[in-house]
Design a protein around this motif. Structure first.
Motif, PDB file in Angstrom:
ATOM      1  N   TRP A  41      11.742 150.258  29.600  1.00 47.72           N
ATOM      2  CA  TRP A  41      10.443 149.859  29.056  1.00 47.72           C
ATOM      3  C   TRP A  41      10.120 148.400  29.374  1.00 47.72           C
ATOM      4  O   TRP A  41       8.950 148.046  29.615  1.00 47.72           O
ATOM      5  N   SER A  42      11.127 147.554  29.416  1.00 50.17           N
ATOM      6  CA  SER A  42      10.899 146.150  29.771  1.00 50.17           C
ATOM      7  C   SER A  42      10.429 146.021  31.212  1.00 50.17           C
ATOM      8  O   SER A  42       9.482 145.274  31.519  1.00 50.17           O
ATOM      9  N   ARG A  43      11.095 146.761  32.117  1.00 49.46           N
ATOM     10  CA  ARG A  43      10.696 146.725  33.537  1.00 49.46           C
ATOM     11  C   ARG A  43       9.305 147.316  33.719  1.00 49.46           C
ATOM     12  O   ARG A  43       8.492 146.812  34.506  1.00 49.46           O
ATOM     13  N   LEU A  44       9.001 148.389  32.980  1.00 54.26           N
ATOM     14  CA  LEU A  44       7.676 148.997  33.086  1.00 54.26           C
ATOM     15  C   LEU A  44       6.604 148.050  32.565  1.00 54.26           C
ATOM     16  O   LEU A  44       5.491 147.969  33.117  1.00 54.26           O
ATOM     17  N   LEU A  45       6.924 147.299  31.526  1.00 57.11           N
ATOM     18  CA  LEU A  45       5.978 146.320  30.989  1.00 57.11           C
ATOM     19  C   LEU A  45       5.694 145.235  32.023  1.00 57.11           C
ATOM     20  O   LEU A  45       4.532 144.834  32.229  1.00 57.11           O
ATOM     21  N   GLU A  46       6.720 144.753  32.690  1.00 55.72           N
ATOM     22  CA  GLU A  46       6.537 143.754  33.749  1.00 55.72           C
ATOM     23  C   GLU A  46       5.573 144.267  34.813  1.00 55.72           C
ATOM     24  O   GLU A  46       4.610 143.568  35.199  1.00 55.72           O
TER      25      GLU A  46
END
Length: 541
Positions: A161-166
Motif C-alpha cells: 500500500w505504501s508503494r501504491l500510494l507513492e
C-alpha cells in the motif's frame, strides 16, 4: 510249545501299525505349513515331542522346536509390523490426497484472482499499465507465504500500500513538479496516519491475512499429520510384544490347532498391549483433527475464502478510486507534513482522465460466481467428512488388526485363548500405556514410554496450537513443525521460498547462577585441600 506262538502274536501286535498315541501325533500338517512360510524342514520333528524347551508357547506336547518357535515369532512380528505399516500407508495416502485436493483448490483461487487483475484494474489506465510489476509482486509474495516462506504478511501488505500510494501520488502530481525519491518516501509514510485509501487497506489486510494464515496452517496440518502417521507406523514392536504375538498367532500351529483362530478379546489384549504407546497419541490426535475440521469450516464463513481472494483486485481498484476522489484533501495534508515539492502548476491530465473514467465500482461487484460457492462448500464438506473418519484411528487400530486375525463374535467358545481351545476369560484392557499395568498378555513397563512416539505427540500439540492461532487470525512463526522436534522437515516451501534458518531458542535461560556457584564451590574446596596438611602439622605440635 504253546509259549512260542503266544510270543509271536504279541510281537506282531506291537509291530503292527495302529493308532498313534498322544505323544506320537503326526506333525505332517505343521511341516507343510512351515515350509509354506519359507523355512526348511531341517530339525522339524515327524511326530509330537515334549515341549519343555518352549519359551513362548504353552509347554505341552508340540511339533515345534526352539528354533522353529524363534523363527515363527520373528515371522509373526514381521507380519504384524507389515499390517501396521500397511494401515499407516493407507491413512498417509488419504492425508496426501486431501492435501493435493485442497492445495489445488486454493492455488486455483489464487491464480484466478491474479488473472482478473487486468480486467479489474484496467480502468486505472497508467496506474495499472505502469505498475503491473507492483501488483504481480503482491501475488508472488502471497503465493510464497502460502508455500511456507518466512514473509511477514502484515509488513508485506503494508509495503504494497505504501508503494501504491507513492505511484498514485506521483501520477496525480502537476506535470511541472518533479518529485524526488525522498519526497515520495515521505508521502508513503503517511499511509498509516492519513489513511489516503480509507479503511480499505486495513479491512483487506485483516481478511487476506486470516485467509492465508488459515489456508497455510491447514495445508501444513495435513502434511504433518501424514508424517506423524508414517513415523509412528515404523516404530518397532517390543520384545515382550514379540512373545505375545507368537503365542497369539502361531502357537496354535505348534499345538496342532492350526484351524482354530484366536479369541477376539484375547487378540484385543495382545494388540492393546503391543500398541499401547501408539494409543497415547489419541487425545492430541483427536484434538488436531477437531481443530482442522474447525479450520476447514471457517473457509466458508463470511467472508469466505473464495470471496476474499477473488475480491483483491476490486479492493485495490476501490482504494485507488477513493484516493483519487479525495486527492486534493490528501495533497494538502501531505504538503503540511512533507512540505511543498515546488510551485503548483496545472493538474496532471492523467488524473483528469482517471477521474472521468472512475465510476462507483466496489468490491461487492466482484463476488465469485454461484458455482464457486458450491465448489467451496463441496471442498469443505469433503475435507470435514474424511477428517472425521480418521479421528479415532489410533484406538481403532488394534480392532482393525484383530479383525484380520481373530475369530468372529459367534465363535468365542471354541477359539484359541493362549492355552487351549476354549473361551477367553480375562477382561479387555482400556487403551493407552497407563492402562496396561494389569494386561495378562503383554508385560509392559508403564514408566518407560516410547520416546519416538512422545516426540510425535509433541508435534501434534505444536500443530494444534498453530491451527488455533490461525483460527483467531494470528500469524505464527511457521518454521516447519517437524523441525521443532525431530530436525527433519516436510515443509511445503521449495528452494528460495523456504524460510531462512533462525538461531536456536532455549525453553529456559541457562542457569548461570548455578554454574557460577558450582565454580565457587570447587575453588573453596581446592583451597581447603591445600590448607589441610598445614593444619595437621600445627595440631601435631
Amino acid at each position: 510249545m504253546r509259549l512260542r506262538p503266544l510270543l509271536c502274536v504279541l510281537v506282531c501286535l506291537f509291530a503292527a501299525p495302529g493308532p498313534v498315541s498322544g505323544g506320537e501325533r503326526s506333525c505332517a500338517d505343521l511341516r507343510q505349513f512351515y515350509t509354506g512360510k519359507g523355512f526348511t524342514l531341517a530339525g522339524v520333528p515327524q511326530t509330537e515331542i515334549s515341549g519343555e524347551h518352549l519359551r513362548m508357547c504353552p509347554q505341552g506336547m508340540t511339533c515345534c522346536t526352539s528354533t522353529m518357535e524363534e523363527n515363527l515369532a520373528n515371522l509373526s512380528t514381521r507380519e504384524t509390523e507389515g499390517l501396521i505399516r500397511e494401515a499407516g500407508r493407507s491413512l498417509q495416502s488419504s492425508f496426501n490426497s486431501l492435501h493435493r485436493s485442497f492445495d489445488s483448490y486454493f492455488t486455483d483461487l489464487h491464480s484466478r484472482s491474479e488473472r482478473s487483475l487486468q480486467e479489474a484494474l484496467s480502468p486505472l489506465g497508467a496506474l495499472y499499465s505502469q505498475n503491473t510489476r507492483l501488483y504481480g509482486d503482491l501475488y508472488a509474495d502471497l503465493r510464497q507465504y502460502y508455500r511456507g516462506s518466512a514473509l511477514n504478511l502484515d509488513e508485506t501488505l503494508s509495503e504494497f500500500w505504501s508503494r501504491l500510494l507513492e505511484r498514485t501520488f506521483k501520477t496525480s502530481a502537476p506535470s511541472d513538479v518533479i518529485l524526488s525519491e525522498d519526497y515520495l518516501e515521505c508521502v508513503a509514510k503517511q499511509q498509516e496516519t492519513l489513511r489516503p485509501f480509507g479503511d480499505i487497506p486495513r479491512d483487506m489486510k485483516t481478511k487476506v491475512i486470516r485467509a492465508f494464515v488459515t489456508a497455510r496452517s491447514f495445508a501444513q496440518g495435513l502434511m504433518i499429520s501424514g508424517e506423524v502417521v508414517k513415523r509412528v507406523s515404523q516404530v518397532s514392536l517390543s520384545s515382550e510384544c514379540v512373545k505375545a504375538l507368537m503365542k497369539l498367532v502361531y502357537c496354535p500351529h505348534c499345538r496342532g490347532l492350526a484351524s482354530v483362530k484366536p479369541c477376539s478379546n484375547y487378540c484385543s489384549n495382545v494388540m492393546k498391549g503391543c500398541l499401547a504407546n501408539q494409543a497415547d497419541l489419541d487425545p492430541e490426535w483427536q484434538n488436531l483433527i477437531d481443530t482442522m475440521i474447525q479450520v476447514a469450516s471457517s473457509f466458508s464463513t463470511e467472508p469466505s475464502l473464495d470471496v476474499v481472494l477473488s475480491s483483491i483486485p476490486a479492493r485495490i481498484y476501490e482504494a485507488v478510486h477513493y484516493l483519487q476522489e479525495n486527492m486534493d484533501t490528501f495533497t494538502a495534508k501531505v504538503y503540511q507534513t512533507c512540505g511543498a515539492p515546488g510551485e503548483l502548476g496545472t493538474e496532471s491530465p492523467t488524473l483528469h482522465e482517471q477521474r472521468r473514467k472512475s465510476g462507483s465500482l466496489t468490491a461487492s461487484e466482484y463476488k465469485p460466481s454461484p458455482t464457486a460457492g458450491v465448489i467451496l462448500e463441496m471442498q469443505v464438506s469433503d475435507l470435514s467428512s474424511k477428517l472425521r473418519e480418521m479421528r479415532q484411528y489410533w484406538i481403532q487400530l488394534p480392532i482393525a488388526l484383530c479383525s484380520k486375525l481373530a475369530a468372529g463374535s459367534t465363535n468365542q467358545e471354541k477359539c484359541w485363548n493362549g492355552i487351549s481351545k476354549a473361551r477367553y476369560l480375562p477382561e479387555v484392557m482400556a487403551d493407552g500405556l497407563a492402562n496396561q499395568i494389569n494386561n495378562p498378555e503383554v508385560e509392559l513397563d508403564i514408566t518407560k514410554p516410547d520416546m519416538t512416539i512422545r516426540q510425535q505427540i509433541m508435534q501434534l500439540k505444536i500443530m494444534s496450537n498453530r491451527l488455533k492461532n490461525a483460527l483467531d487470525g494470528n500469524d505464527v512463526d511457521f518454521q516447519d513443525a517437524s523441525d521443532d522436534i525431530s530436525g527433519s522437515g516436510s515443509g511445503m516451501c521449495v528452494g528460495s521460498q523456504c524460510p531462512r534458518g533462525r538461531p536456536g531458542l532455549y525453553a529456559y535461560p541457562p542457569d548461570n547462577n548455578r554454574v557460577t556457584g558450582a565454580s565457587m564451590c570447587q575453588t573453596r574446596l581446592c583451597s581447603l585441600l591445600f590448607l589441610l596438611p598445614l593444619l595437621i602439622l600445627l595440631l601435631q605440635r
